[in-house]
Scaffold this active site. Structure first.
Site, mmCIF file in Angstrom:
data_model
loop_
_atom_site.group_PDB
_atom_site.id
_atom_site.type_symbol
_atom_site.label_atom_id
_atom_site.label_comp_id
_atom_site.label_asym_id
_atom_site.label_seq_id
_atom_site.Cartn_x
_atom_site.Cartn_y
_atom_site.Cartn_z
ATOM 1 N N TYR A 189 0.835 -1.200 0.000
ATOM 2 C CA TYR A 189 0.000 0.000 0.000
ATOM 3 C C TYR A 189 0.873 1.254 0.000
ATOM 4 C CZ TYR A 189 -4.251 -2.739 0.856
ATOM 5 O OH TYR A 189 -5.303 -3.618 0.761
ATOM 6 N N PRO A 249 -16.143 -2.168 -0.111
ATOM 7 C CA PRO A 249 -17.562 -2.332 0.229
ATOM 8 C C PRO A 249 -18.419 -1.108 -0.059
ATOM 9 C CG PRO A 249 -16.307 -1.894 2.223
ATOM 10 C CD PRO A 249 -15.303 -2.083 1.113
ATOM 11 N N LEU A 250 -17.805 0.065 -0.157
ATOM 12 C CA LEU A 250 -18.564 1.285 -0.450
ATOM 13 C C LEU A 250 -18.676 1.559 -1.947
ATOM 14 C CD1 LEU A 250 -17.201 3.600 2.392
ATOM 15 C CD2 LEU A 250 -19.527 2.679 2.198
ATOM 16 N N ALA A 251 -18.150 0.632 -2.753
ATOM 17 C CA ALA A 251 -18.266 0.719 -4.215
ATOM 18 C C ALA A 251 -17.758 2.055 -4.743
ATOM 19 C CB ALA A 251 -19.717 0.473 -4.647
ATOM 20 N N GLY A 307 -18.011 4.917 -3.698
ATOM 21 C CA GLY A 307 -18.959 6.017 -3.570
ATOM 22 C C GLY A 307 -20.067 6.054 -4.589
ATOM 23 N N PHE A 342 -22.923 4.790 -4.661
ATOM 24 C CA PHE A 342 -24.266 4.935 -4.098
ATOM 25 C C PHE A 342 -24.309 5.955 -2.964
ATOM 26 C CE2 PHE A 342 -23.702 0.394 -5.369
ATOM 27 C CZ PHE A 342 -24.450 0.454 -6.533
#
Length: 324
Positions: A61, A232-234, A236, A238
């Site tokens: 990272y 998991p938040l794609a 942003g 959505f």
């Protein structure tokens, strides 16, 4: 809210983890700055304020800078290390000038040297969980087992897991390793649906086009392996990102998420995460942001549980086609 498999094993991990891929600035070889460290402190504070005590790293990272930032945070906050759970990953060698690609390396030498690098950058004597980052086609499971045994025996790593692996790959590794693999981190979100589609498409024509490996979700649930969701938040999709040029199913789903958030007095981020966390597999989202406001927006996710109708409405809307 469902009990995490990690908790069942006595590991007091929070329901959500903070992914640290954004710590340290750019993916370059520039040294970390005071601003990078300040940003890291703010993200850690935001995470701790909503009950997050688990932080997910990888040796690659920002080319190691994410762990260096965390190492500086530990120096400046004595006692923090023992209050949180640190997970990191190894196995990817990033492309350098002259290389044709990134490559994957599960050789004993690479695993052992990677962990030494992780510990040095973090400034800690151990990590709680080490994940093997992506499947290496040249992996020798006996060699992997030898490396992991050495890491456990020397106290450098307390627990082990994998990332982006199928049930078959986990089973093969487990056959040679004494230590259980307790985590499998996979790409799962309201926009990345193959993990759900694989289950409902058995014995149907669309199944042949689904790449999510059959039986992986079920194997992890039966073996008490923690399923973690990266992305998991794609990104942003959505929860406020521009939807220009996005397909109609994404636009409609974002509107549905916003409506549910308004009805429940919460944020779109909380709804998107709750969709994952409502699943009986007790999925642990790993949110990948350093933005304190966005971290705080996730606070209600572990307090919500969508109804079956709400869960299915979101799923069918995002996939863009009706169920059979």
């Amino acid at each position: 809210m469902r009990t995490l498999p990690l908790n069942k094993r006595g590991i007091p991990a929070s329901r959500i983890a903070l992914g640290c891929m954004g710590f340290g600035g750019g993916w370059d070889h520039e040294p970390i700055t005071a601003e990078n460290v300040k940003q890291g402190h703010a993200a850690v504070d935001a995470a701790l304020s909503i009950g997050i005590n688990m932080f997910d790293h990888a040796d690659i990272y920002t080319r190691g800078k994410a762990e260096k930032v965390f190492g500086q945070i530990f120096k400046e906050r004595p006692g923090l290390r023992e209050e949180i759970i640190i997970q990191s990953k190894c196995g990817i060698k990033l492309m350098e000038p002259g290389d044709s690609s990134n490559v994957f390396d599960f050789s004993s030498q690479h695993i052992l040297s990677s962990v030494d690098g992780i510990l040095s950058r973090l400034g800690t004597e151990y990590i709680d969980i080490l994940l093997l980052h992506r499947p290496d086609p040249l992996m020798d499971p006996e060699e992997v087992a030898s490396a992991l045994h050495q890491l456990k025996a020397t106290g450098k790593v307390r627990h082990f897991g994998v990332s982006n692996m199928s049930a078959a790959q986990i089973k093969m590794l487990q056959a040679y390793c004494d230590e259980p693999f307790i985590v499998n981190q996979l790409h799962m979100s309201l926009a990345k649906l193959s993990w759900v589609d694989a289950g409902i498409s058995v014995n149907r024509e669309p199944w042949k086009d689904i790449t999510f490996p059959e039986g992986t979700l079920e194997h992890c649930r039966m073996e008490n392996i923690q399923l973690q969701a990266w992305g998991p938040l794609a990104q942003g999709l959505f929860s406020g990102r521009s939807l220009e040029d996005q397909p109609e199913n994404i636009v409609q789903t974002a509107a549905m998420v916003k409506q549910l958030a308004d009805e429940k007095g919460t944020t779109p981020e909380a709804i998107v995460l709750s969709w994952l966390m409502t699943h009986p597999a007790a999925i642990q989202p790993v949110i990948g942001t350093v933005n304190p406001q966005r971290i705080a927006a996730c606070a209600d996710a572990d307090k919500l549980e969508l109804t079956r109708k709400e869960w299915y409405d979101l799923y069918v809307s995002s996939r863009g086609t009706r169920l059979p």
